[in-house]
Design a protein around this motif. Structure first.
Motif, mmCIF file in Angstrom:
data_model
loop_
_atom_site.group_PDB
_atom_site.id
_atom_site.type_symbol
_atom_site.label_atom_id
_atom_site.label_comp_id
_atom_site.label_asym_id
_atom_site.label_seq_id
_atom_site.Cartn_x
_atom_site.Cartn_y
_atom_site.Cartn_z
ATOM 1 N N ALA A 30 0.929 -1.376 -0.195
ATOM 2 C CA ALA A 30 -0.112 0.319 0.279
ATOM 3 C C ALA A 30 0.739 1.085 -0.099
ATOM 4 O O ALA A 30 1.625 1.896 1.262
ATOM 5 N N VAL A 33 1.425 3.525 2.905
ATOM 6 C CA VAL A 33 2.135 4.173 4.407
ATOM 7 C C VAL A 33 3.162 4.616 4.226
ATOM 8 O O VAL A 33 3.863 5.422 4.807
ATOM 9 N N ALA A 98 -0.040 -4.233 3.921
ATOM 10 C CA ALA A 98 0.266 -2.580 3.929
ATOM 11 C C ALA A 98 1.787 -3.189 3.455
ATOM 12 O O ALA A 98 2.703 -2.572 2.336
ATOM 13 N N LYS A 118 -6.928 4.452 6.525
ATOM 14 C CA LYS A 118 -5.402 3.705 6.553
ATOM 15 C C LYS A 118 -4.474 4.865 7.192
ATOM 16 O O LYS A 118 -4.531 6.342 6.098
#
Length: 287
Positions: A30, A33, A98, A118
């Motif tokens: 992800a 992050v 992530a 998130k």
């Protein structure tokens, strides 16, 4: 949300399992992050981990001759250690994974985040102070030099409620929603008590509850594998998350005040003179 005791336990666990090993791959799944771009994430690769540090709720992996990998697990993030990582790169998608960190041994860990909000954050920096959240941290409440006089000085001039003061990372590092409830229950104080009204005796009680609650939580978590820390936290909590249960001290029913994105729990008998708190955002003691 992992707080000081759980992050301290993760630091100890990673010190035992990560220090002395080389990071060979860091695989972002992800991209959201990643909060830094210089140095790049790949700058960590090929460097040996020489130490693991904790700054409040931040984990800091120090490498030999390379940058540092600093992470904040936020509300729904977690670290999952694997003695053997799956073969092949992880697939980007809508799952919780992530970031993956792989060692030369084939072991490593995943950073995951549940839910739709998130907030998990990963930074690659030369010094931890380059992370804004680390730079603004207040003192660590378990540091050797954090004595009652230090707490008194921190609270002097504050004009807010105790619950908010304890959770302010710029005032005291590492305490979140759960342990602030536990600390205030141990100190026998309302979460909405103004800091400006604390007497010297009450400040002593608050200091002893702060140090005692966190120290006991750290000791309960010490030596546990990363996968067991969440369960240990839940079993160790006396009031937080126990709405409707009897107070373990007096037997009164534990009550809750809900906010837009969180809630707190407290015991009326132990903390508010038997009076329930209004369950609305600007809660005040009911008359």
């Amino acid at each position: 949300m992992p707080e000081l005791p759980e992050v301290e336990a993760l630091k100890d666990f990673l010190t035992e399992n990560l220090v002395g090993h080389e990071i060979v791959r860091v695989l972002p799944v992800a991209i959201s992050v990643l909060k830094t771009y210089d140095p790049p994430l790949t700058a960590i690769e090929g460097h040996e981990v020489v130490a693991v540090h904790r700054h409040g709720k931040f984990l800091d992996l120090e490498t030999a001759g390379g940058p540092r990998l600093v992470t904040h697990l936020a509300r729904a993030g977690w670290l999952h250690w694997k003695d053997r990582l799956p073969d092949g790169p992880p697939r980007p998608g809508k799952g919780p994974l992530a970031l993956r960190v792989a060692l030369e041994t084939g072991a490593g860990f995943d950073l995951t985040e549940a839910g739709t909000q998130k907030r998990l954050a990963v930074y690659v920096v030369r010094e931890p102070g380059e992370v804004p959240g680390v730079a603004r941290l207040g003192p660590d409440p378990l540091a050797d030099d954090f004595d009652e006089a230090r707490l008194t000085a921190l609270l002097k001039g504050e004009r807010r409620q105790l619950k908010g003061a304890l959770r302010d990372q710029g005032l005291i590092a590492g305490v979140g929603n759960a342990y602030s409830d536990e600390i205030l229950h141990a100190a026998r104080m309302s979460p909405f008590k103004p800091t400006s009204t604390l007497t010297p005796e009450e400040t002593t009680r608050l200091y002893e509850a702060l140090r005692g609650t966190l120290t006991q939580a750290v000791e309960r978590s010490r030596g546990l594998a990363a996968g067991r820390l969440k369960a240990e936290k839940k079993t160790g909590l006396r009031v937080h998350g126990h709405t409707g249960d009897p107070c373990p001290v007096c037997g009164d029913t534990i009550r809750e005040v809900s906010f837009s994105d969180s809630s707190l729990q407290y015991c009326p008998t132990c903390q508010t003179g038997g009076k329930p708190l209004a369950d609305r955002r600007m809660s005040r003691l009911l008359k």
